[in-house]
Design a protein around this motif. Structure first.
Motif, PDB file in Angstrom:
ATOM      1  N   GLN A 116       8.301   3.416  -0.430  1.00 35.71           N
ATOM      2  CA  GLN A 116       8.306   2.312   0.152  1.00 35.71           C
ATOM      3  C   GLN A 116       7.070   1.313  -0.461  1.00 35.71           C
ATOM      4  OE1 GLN A 116       7.563   3.189   4.075  1.00 35.71           O
ATOM      5  NE2 GLN A 116       9.503   3.404   4.293  1.00 35.71           N
ATOM      6  N   MET A 117       6.526   1.740  -1.096  1.00 38.28           N
ATOM      7  CA  MET A 117       5.663   0.801  -1.844  1.00 38.28           C
ATOM      8  C   MET A 117       6.057   0.443  -3.053  1.00 38.28           C
ATOM      9  SD  MET A 117       1.142   2.581  -2.072  1.00 38.28           S
ATOM     10  CE  MET A 117       1.548   3.686  -0.929  1.00 38.28           C
ATOM     11  N   VAL A 142       4.816   5.289   3.930  1.00 35.31           N
ATOM     12  CA  VAL A 142       3.774   4.443   3.636  1.00 35.31           C
ATOM     13  C   VAL A 142       3.036   4.831   4.708  1.00 35.31           C
ATOM     14  CG1 VAL A 142       2.162   2.946   3.026  1.00 35.31           C
ATOM     15  CG2 VAL A 142       3.956   3.140   1.012  1.00 35.31           C
ATOM     16  N   SER A 171      -0.464   0.265  -5.824  1.00 36.84           N
ATOM     17  CA  SER A 171       0.264  -1.823  -4.875  1.00 36.84           C
ATOM     18  C   SER A 171       0.044  -2.957  -5.313  1.00 36.84           C
ATOM     19  CB  SER A 171       0.268  -0.868  -3.789  1.00 36.84           C
ATOM     20  OG  SER A 171       1.289  -2.099  -3.089  1.00 36.84           O
ATOM     21  N   ALA A 364       7.824  -7.046  -3.059  1.00 34.63           N
ATOM     22  CA  ALA A 364       8.265  -5.847  -2.400  1.00 34.63           C
ATOM     23  C   ALA A 364       8.379  -5.813  -1.325  1.00 34.63           C
ATOM     24  CB  ALA A 364       6.561  -5.669  -2.437  1.00 34.63           C
ATOM     25  N   LEU A 367       8.105  -3.067   1.368  1.00 33.52           N
ATOM     26  CA  LEU A 367       7.572  -3.039   1.833  1.00 33.52           C
ATOM     27  C   LEU A 367       7.351  -3.946   3.214  1.00 33.52           C
ATOM     28  CD1 LEU A 367       4.842  -1.568   2.115  1.00 33.52           C
ATOM     29  CD2 LEU A 367       3.446  -2.682   0.076  1.00 33.52           C
ATOM     30  N   GLU A 370       9.023  -2.573   6.365  1.00 30.19           N
ATOM     31  CA  GLU A 370       7.494  -1.583   6.873  1.00 30.19           C
ATOM     32  C   GLU A 370       6.587  -2.031   7.562  1.00 30.19           C
ATOM     33  OE1 GLU A 370       9.866   1.411   6.423  1.00 30.19           O
ATOM     34  OE2 GLU A 370       7.957   2.466   7.511  1.00 30.19           O
TER      35      GLU A 370
END
Ligand code: PLP
Length: 406
Positions: A116-117, A142, A171, A364, A367, A370
């Motif tokens: 997810q990153m 993550v 990241s 991203a 991310l 998230e």
């Protein structure tokens, strides 16, 4: 390793700082030292010719400069010249793997595993591959501290459908330094190929591609003090040899007939058309510069700046930072938000004070979803930054809160 202030003071090597800016956006692109600019300038002034083709001295000189840069880049990364392919950037390096390896080996019912990153450049090529081949794209989660779980990796691999695992080394949002050697080893044990996106790692820490043991390692020159337009893919020799080319054209062939062609040796099999020659030379100069400072010193400097930034930003009411608190697993990136102020407004108010920070989704978007934010502000560092830059950032942020009446 405890954070400690380093005596690194190289700002005078970077002409851009004559503008007096506090440049805190090196995760987007780094500034360039004078010797990179001069190496490219000198190449065009004195040695410009196409490479690999001419028999005359000038062409040989250009080839030597370009291939010499490749050798130094390979050595810098713990790899070898034949398996060090020059691409346009990290994005193209990852696409090369998705096309030249993925389309031969990933099929219906297979899985590609990412996290997810990831940056969009390590998501979209796999989405395209999976939708074309009927495969499934899966994501490792993550945690709240910005970390991956090796247990979750093991569980997914144990299901037996993963053909390829692709993970970012550092990241660009959280700064997390992922345990890529562990991940590559586990992928390999499960029969999957591994790809590491080292775009943020190679510029700021000692990276030994052979030691990491991944099948492919991609990075991009412009974040490592080099020019734009040049990236690198290191690959495992057996895989590169067995793969078909990515792009077809001049330079990547051994011979061409009316109906078919045979292909050049590594690495040129994957370098169709005229290469980014000056950019290769510039990247060689960037690597020489970093090598002279020493990557352990670069890492210590970034670590010190990260520590100091977390400390200074911690003084600001309503400010929340993202990413691991443990500096051992964190690179030189600090993403943050301030209650009541959109990151774009923050970046604009900082700009008025000559402080350059990034605001947005940082390529991203999954991310961001998230983390539950539409965007963050982000400060990131390189060798030319110092505590004064961070102080200027902290003051600009305090000023931004005042502008918003907070
Ligand atoms: C982690 C990461 N991967 C990949 C990229 C893509 O780099 P490039 O645009 O040079 O291909 C970036 C750039 O921001 C990045 O931060």
């Amino acid at each position: 390793m405890a954070p400690f202030a380093t005596s690194l003071d190289v700002r005078a090597d970077f002409p851009l700082f004559d503008r007096g800016l506090a440049y805190l956006d090196s995760a987007a692109t780094s500034q360039k030292p004078r010797e990179v600019i001069e190496a490219m300038d000198s190449y065009y002034r004195c040695s410009n010719a196409n490479v690999h083709r001419g028999v005359y001295k000038l062409a040989q000189e250009a080839t030597d400069l370009f291939e010499g840069a490749r050798e130094r880049v390979a050595r810098f990364a713990g790899s070898e010249a034949a398996t060090t392919i020059f691409t346009r950037n990290a994005t193209e390096a990852i696409n090369l793997v998705a096309y030249a390896w993925g389309r031969e080996h990933v099929g219906e019912g297979d899985e590609v595993l990412i996290t997810q990153m990831e940056h969009h450049s390590n998501i979209v090529p796999w989405q395209m591959l999976c939708s074309e081949r009927g495969a499934r794209l899966r994501y490792l989660h993550v945690s709240d501290e910005g970390l991956l779980s090796l247990e979750e990796l093991d569980e997914v691999l144990a299901e037996g459908r993963v053909k390829l695992v692709s993970v970012v080394h550092v990241s660009n949002v959280l700064g997390t330094v992922n345990p890529v050697a562990e991940i590559a080893a586990r992928a390999r044990a499960a029969g999957a190929v591994s790809v590491i996106d080292g775009s943020q790692a190679m510029p700021q820490m000692a990276v030994d591609v052979a030691e990491i043991g991944a099948d492919f390692y991609a990075w991009t020159g412009h974040k490592a003090l080099g020019p734009t337009g040049i990236g690198v893919l290191h690959g495992r020799r057996e895989l590169l040899e067995s793969m078909r080319p990515f792009l077809g054209g001049g330079d990547m062939i051994a011979s061409v007939g009316f109906d078919s062609s045979t292909y050049n040796e590594l690495p040129w099999k994957f370098e169709a058309g005229t290469s980014a020659i000056a950019e290769g030379v510039g990247l060689g100069a960037a690597i020489d510069y970093l090598d002279r400072i020493g990557m352990d010193t670069v890492r210590a400097h970034e670590r010190d700046l990260t520590h100091y930034t977390l400390e200074r930003l911690g003084e600001i009411d309503g400010l929340r930072t993202f990413g691991p608190g443990d500096l051992d697993v964190r690179g030189g990136v600090v993403s943050f938000e301030v209650d009541g102020i959109h990151p774009h407004d923050l970046a604009e108010l900082c700009d008025r004070e000559g402080v350059c920070i990034r605001a947005g989704h940082h390529c991203a978007q999954p991310l961001m979803r998230e983390l539950g934010v539409p965007a963050t502000a982000r400060a990131s560092f390189h060798v030319y930054n110092n505590h004064e830059d961070v102080d200027r950032l902290a003051e600009a942020l305090k000023g931004a809160r005042e502008v918003f009446g907070l």
